[in-house]
Design an enzyme around this catalytic site. Structure first.
Site, PDB file in Angstrom:
ATOM      1  N   SER A 155       0.837  -1.202   0.000  1.00 61.62           N
ATOM      2  CA  SER A 155       0.000   0.000   0.000  1.00 61.62           C
ATOM      3  C   SER A 155       0.866   1.245   0.000  1.00 61.62           C
ATOM      4  O   SER A 155       2.051   1.215   0.351  1.00 61.62           O
ATOM      5  CB  SER A 155      -0.948  -0.002   1.202  1.00 61.62           C
ATOM      6  OG  SER A 155      -0.215   0.029   2.408  1.00 61.62           O
ATOM      7  N   ASP A 156       0.232   2.341  -0.392  1.00 61.77           N
ATOM      8  CA  ASP A 156       0.893   3.636  -0.357  1.00 61.77           C
ATOM      9  C   ASP A 156      -0.162   4.697  -0.103  1.00 61.77           C
ATOM     10  O   ASP A 156      -1.252   4.656  -0.686  1.00 61.77           O
ATOM     11  CB  ASP A 156       1.620   3.930  -1.664  1.00 61.77           C
ATOM     12  CG  ASP A 156       2.522   5.152  -1.538  1.00 61.77           C
ATOM     13  OD1 ASP A 156       3.550   5.047  -0.844  1.00 61.77           O
ATOM     14  OD2 ASP A 156       2.173   6.211  -2.096  1.00 61.77           O
TER      15      ASP A 156
END
Length: 196
Positions: A72-73
């Site tokens: 994720s970011d």
């Protein structure tokens, strides 16, 4: 509770993401790989979040045999401009001043990879700050931990408790992992495992 999940790898050093996944009842191994987080010019903030999450997932192409990898970011955007992690205290102060009394957007991109199947999605939340003084910003910089966080703040710490007036959208998305959407995606992958 999700049944039939393969072994899960969470590709994140974020203690917030690790805690959220644990709180969801998901057993996982945390594995880190260094990834260049540069992105092409011209992408919108939500596209950047998914692009970087995808790059993180690609780094696990050989490591992930038999495992479900979650990457994720999280991106903070003000008026369409991305606010990354601050370089230093002056940069953090500048960001927090720019967010004071304003609404900004938080996007988290998530990519899940299991064998030959990949799924990516984003979530968006609107975060509203009250107006803050420079003294409050200085205090947060002194006692808080803004330097490893996009936008220079953590919604779960002192700043979030006293400055955030309201959030439209997912709170956990602002923390860095939209658990509601992730839970649905994990159930889809569990179904694939069961069918296989």
């Amino acid at each position: 509770m999700i049944q039939n999940l393969p072994p899960v790898i969470l590709a994140s050093k974020s203690p917030r993401r690790q805690q959220l996944l644990a709180d969801m009842g998901i057993s996982y191994q945390s594995v880190l790989k260094e990834v260049d987080e540069q992105f092409p010019a011209g992408l919108q903030p939500h596209e950047v979040a998914v692009y970087i999450a995808g790059k993180k997932a690609a780094a696990f192409a050989e490591h992930s045999a038999g495992s479900l990898v979650i990457t994720s970011d999280t991106i903070v955007a003000l008026d369409g401009a991305i606010l990354g992690k601050p370089a230093d205290a002056a940069d953090a102060s500048r960001m927090l001043n720019s967010l004071s009394g304003r609404m900004h957007e938080v996007y988290t991109g998530v990519t899940l990879v299991y064998q030959d199947k990949t799924e990516s999605f984003t979530d968006r939340s609107e975060v509203y700050f009250r107006r803050v003084s420079q003294a409050e910003i200085d205090y947060y910089l002194a006692v808080g931990q803004p330097y490893d966080k996009a936008g220079s703040y953590g919604v779960q710490d002192w700043w979030g408790l006293v400055v955030v007036e309201r959030i439209n959208g997912s709170y956990t998305n602002v923390m860095g992992l939209p658990t509601e959407k992730l839970y649905a995606a994990l159930n889809r992958f569990a179904g694939i495992v069961q069918q296989g």
